[in-house]
Design an enzyme around this catalytic site. Structure first.
Site, PDB file in Angstrom:
ATOM      1  CD  GLU A   1      -1.853   3.971   3.489  1.00 49.16           C
ATOM      2  OE1 GLU A   1      -3.156   4.378   3.500  1.00 49.16           O
ATOM      3  OE2 GLU A   1      -1.547   3.253   2.600  1.00 49.16           O
TER       4      GLU A   1
ATOM      5  CB  CYS B   1      -1.756   1.201   6.254  1.00 51.56           C
ATOM      6  SG  CYS B   1      -0.909   0.342   4.542  1.00 51.56           S
TER       7      CYS B   1
ATOM      8  CB  CYS C   1      -5.904  -0.925   5.189  1.00 45.11           C
ATOM      9  SG  CYS C   1      -4.379  -1.140   5.230  1.00 45.11           S
TER      10      CYS C   1
ATOM     11  CG  HIS D   1      -1.969  -1.054   1.139  1.00 43.13           C
ATOM     12  ND1 HIS D   1      -3.119  -1.092   2.117  1.00 43.13           N
ATOM     13  CD2 HIS D   1      -2.219  -1.846   0.227  1.00 43.13           C
ATOM     14  CE1 HIS D   1      -3.993  -2.066   1.583  1.00 43.13           C
ATOM     15  NE2 HIS D   1      -3.501  -2.580   0.454  1.00 43.13           N
TER      16      HIS D   1
END
Length: 155
Positions: free
Chosen positions: A70, A96, A93, A68
């Site tokens: 992040e 993350c 999420c 992801h």
């Protein structure tokens, strides 16, 4: 502050365009307390792993392989991020959020998630908010320029 928020969220949106994911493009920007850009990241497969259509169009496989935005930004920074802010094109999420907590980021500013996101990721978002609240991370959702929803004691 609104000018900086808009600037960094637009930067995160630009970073997101580098993602080769055909269904979702997210970007993240980590900024130091003095407003210097430290790192950027977008969602995608790890460096050196081929972005093949078979991988990117197979949702189950893609979710197991993708990093992801992040986490990509955190990995790219490869330094102490205590006291920094992360700007993200969508709500983090749970995994993350855990990474954000672990590295000492103190503020997350994101574009407010839409109904489609909430339908798919609401439980993950609730887990992320629980961790942010417990850690004391300020969480700001950016609706439109100049409009914010703030969570956290220091917001």
């Amino acid at each position: 502050m609104n000018d900086w928020v808009d600037y960094y969220l637009r930067m995160a949106m630009l970073v997101a365009t580098k993602s080769k994911d055909p269904s979702t493009k997210h970007g993240a920007v980590i900024v130091s307390p003095d407003n210097s850009v430290i790192a950027t990241g977008y969602n995608g497969l790890p460096k050196g792993i081929a972005d093949t259509p078979e991988r990117l169009n197979n949702r189950e496989l893609k979710y197991r392989m993708v990093i992801h935005a992040e986490k990509n930004a955190i990995y790219t920074a490869a330094r102490n991020l205590t006291g920094h802010t992360m700007f993200v094109t969508g709500a983090p999420c749970g995994p993350c959020a855990a990474a954000i907590c672990q590295v000492g980021i103190v503020k997350v500013i994101c574009i407010k998630p839409d109904a489609h996101y909430l339908a798919r990721w609401e439980i993950d978002r609730e887990i992320a908010m629980e961790m942010f609240d417990e850690k004391g991370i300020i969480y700001i959702e950016h609706d439109t320029p100049g409009t914010f929803t703030v969570r956290g004691e220091n917001g």
